[in-house]
Enzyme design. Structure first.
Site, mmCIF file in Angstrom:
data_model
loop_
_atom_site.group_PDB
_atom_site.id
_atom_site.type_symbol
_atom_site.label_atom_id
_atom_site.label_comp_id
_atom_site.label_asym_id
_atom_site.label_seq_id
_atom_site.Cartn_x
_atom_site.Cartn_y
_atom_site.Cartn_z
ATOM 1 N N ASP A 30 -63.673 -35.446 6.714
ATOM 2 C CA ASP A 30 -62.749 -34.524 6.055
ATOM 3 C C ASP A 30 -63.536 -33.318 5.539
ATOM 4 O O ASP A 30 -64.635 -33.455 5.002
ATOM 5 C CB ASP A 30 -62.040 -35.225 4.895
ATOM 6 C CG ASP A 30 -60.811 -34.469 4.425
ATOM 7 O OD1 ASP A 30 -59.689 -34.977 4.621
ATOM 8 O OD2 ASP A 30 -60.964 -33.361 3.874
ATOM 9 N N ASN A 86 -50.738 -40.152 3.955
ATOM 10 C CA ASN A 86 -49.716 -39.344 3.300
ATOM 11 C C ASN A 86 -48.633 -39.013 4.330
ATOM 12 O O ASN A 86 -48.948 -38.598 5.444
ATOM 13 C CB ASN A 86 -50.339 -38.052 2.757
ATOM 14 C CG ASN A 86 -51.339 -38.317 1.652
ATOM 15 O OD1 ASN A 86 -51.164 -39.232 0.851
ATOM 16 N ND2 ASN A 86 -52.410 -37.538 1.610
ATOM 17 N N GLN A 93 -48.354 -34.918 2.278
ATOM 18 C CA GLN A 93 -48.948 -34.579 3.577
ATOM 19 C C GLN A 93 -49.030 -33.063 3.732
ATOM 20 O O GLN A 93 -48.051 -32.349 3.478
ATOM 21 C CB GLN A 93 -48.098 -35.166 4.714
ATOM 22 C CG GLN A 93 -48.737 -34.982 6.087
ATOM 23 C CD GLN A 93 -47.960 -35.688 7.200
ATOM 24 O OE1 GLN A 93 -46.883 -36.245 6.962
ATOM 25 N NE2 GLN A 93 -48.494 -35.652 8.410
ATOM 26 N N HIS A 99 -52.576 -38.887 10.336
ATOM 27 C CA HIS A 99 -53.992 -39.186 10.078
ATOM 28 C C HIS A 99 -54.103 -40.254 8.997
ATOM 29 O O HIS A 99 -53.304 -40.302 8.070
ATOM 30 C CB HIS A 99 -54.770 -37.931 9.677
ATOM 31 C CG HIS A 99 -54.149 -37.142 8.561
ATOM 32 N ND1 HIS A 99 -53.091 -36.289 8.760
ATOM 33 C CD2 HIS A 99 -54.436 -37.075 7.240
ATOM 34 C CE1 HIS A 99 -52.751 -35.729 7.606
ATOM 35 N NE2 HIS A 99 -53.553 -36.199 6.660
HETATM 36 P P1 5GP Z 1 -53.079 -34.661 4.015
HETATM 37 O O1 5GP Z 1 -52.849 -34.072 2.661
HETATM 38 O O2 5GP Z 1 -52.246 -33.978 5.079
HETATM 39 O O3 5GP Z 1 -52.944 -36.149 4.034
HETATM 40 O O4 5GP Z 1 -54.587 -34.423 4.309
HETATM 41 C C1 5GP Z 1 -55.085 -33.437 5.160
HETATM 42 C C2 5GP Z 1 -56.588 -33.508 5.060
HETATM 43 O O5 5GP Z 1 -57.131 -32.717 6.101
HETATM 44 C C3 5GP Z 1 -57.154 -32.966 3.744
HETATM 45 O O6 5GP Z 1 -57.926 -33.982 3.110
HETATM 46 C C4 5GP Z 1 -58.002 -31.768 4.174
HETATM 47 O O7 5GP Z 1 -59.190 -31.655 3.423
HETATM 48 C C5 5GP Z 1 -58.284 -32.081 5.637
HETATM 49 N N1 5GP Z 1 -58.438 -30.905 6.461
HETATM 50 C C6 5GP Z 1 -57.628 -29.812 6.494
HETATM 51 N N2 5GP Z 1 -58.075 -28.917 7.395
HETATM 52 C C7 5GP Z 1 -59.194 -29.455 7.931
HETATM 53 C C8 5GP Z 1 -60.116 -28.983 8.933
HETATM 54 O O8 5GP Z 1 -60.003 -27.909 9.505
HETATM 55 N N3 5GP Z 1 -61.147 -29.805 9.239
HETATM 56 C C9 5GP Z 1 -61.312 -31.016 8.644
HETATM 57 N N4 5GP Z 1 -62.357 -31.739 9.022
HETATM 58 N N5 5GP Z 1 -60.467 -31.490 7.697
HETATM 59 C C10 5GP Z 1 -59.422 -30.714 7.353
#
Ligand code: 5GP
Ligand code: ZN
Length: 112
Positions: A30, A86, A93, A99
């Site tokens: 992440d 999420n 999310q 993911h």
């Molecule tokens: P969500 O809130 O959708 O469950 O989590 C999305 C996750 O994706 C977050 O923890 C955020 O830090 C991660 N994330 C967002 N954009 C990128 C990216 O470009 N590269 C990586 N490696 N992680 C990302």
């Protein structure tokens, strides 16, 4: 999905620090870790969220669940780890490509 950031990591269009890849699943660190080790497990195929999954997704969901402890072990999380999925705006999310967060390490995580 052409505008999906995780699909772009799958194709290599944008970089990701990959830790595992097979024909159907990709895992990468992440970009904003909430623990010393924090990686994401995604299906290579674009699935919006857990809420969009059906019986046809049993295999991919099972694969990701079984990979979580294997990759956690490889990343040194032998004391345990947390998995989070999420789902939807109400679930926090932000990236709408399914993911599984896997994170842990350091002093450990509080229970809840
Ligand atoms: P969500 O809130 O959708 O469950 O989590 C999305 C996750 O994706 C977050 O923890 C955020 O830090 C991660 N994330 C967002 N954009 C990128 C990216 O470009 N590269 C990586 N490696 N992680 C990302
Ligand atoms: Zn996608």
């Amino acid at each position: 999905m052409s505008d999906c950031i995780f699909c772009k990591i799958v194709t290599g269009e944008i970089p990701g620090r990959k830790i595992y890849e097979d024909d159907e699943v990709l895992a990468f660190h992440d970009i904003h870790p909430v623990a010393p080790v924090h990686f994401l497990l995604i299906p290579k195929r674009h699935i919006v969220s857990l809420a969009e999954c059906g019986a046809g997704d049993r295999d991919i969901l099972g694969r990701m669940m079984l990979l979580a402890p294997k990759l956690a072990h490889e990343q040194g999380l032998d004391a345990g780890f947390r998995t989070v999925i999420n789902t939807g705006h109400g679930g926090g999310q932000e990236v709408f490509h399914l993911h599984v967060h896997v994170f842990g390490g350091g002093a450990g995580l509080p229970g809840f």
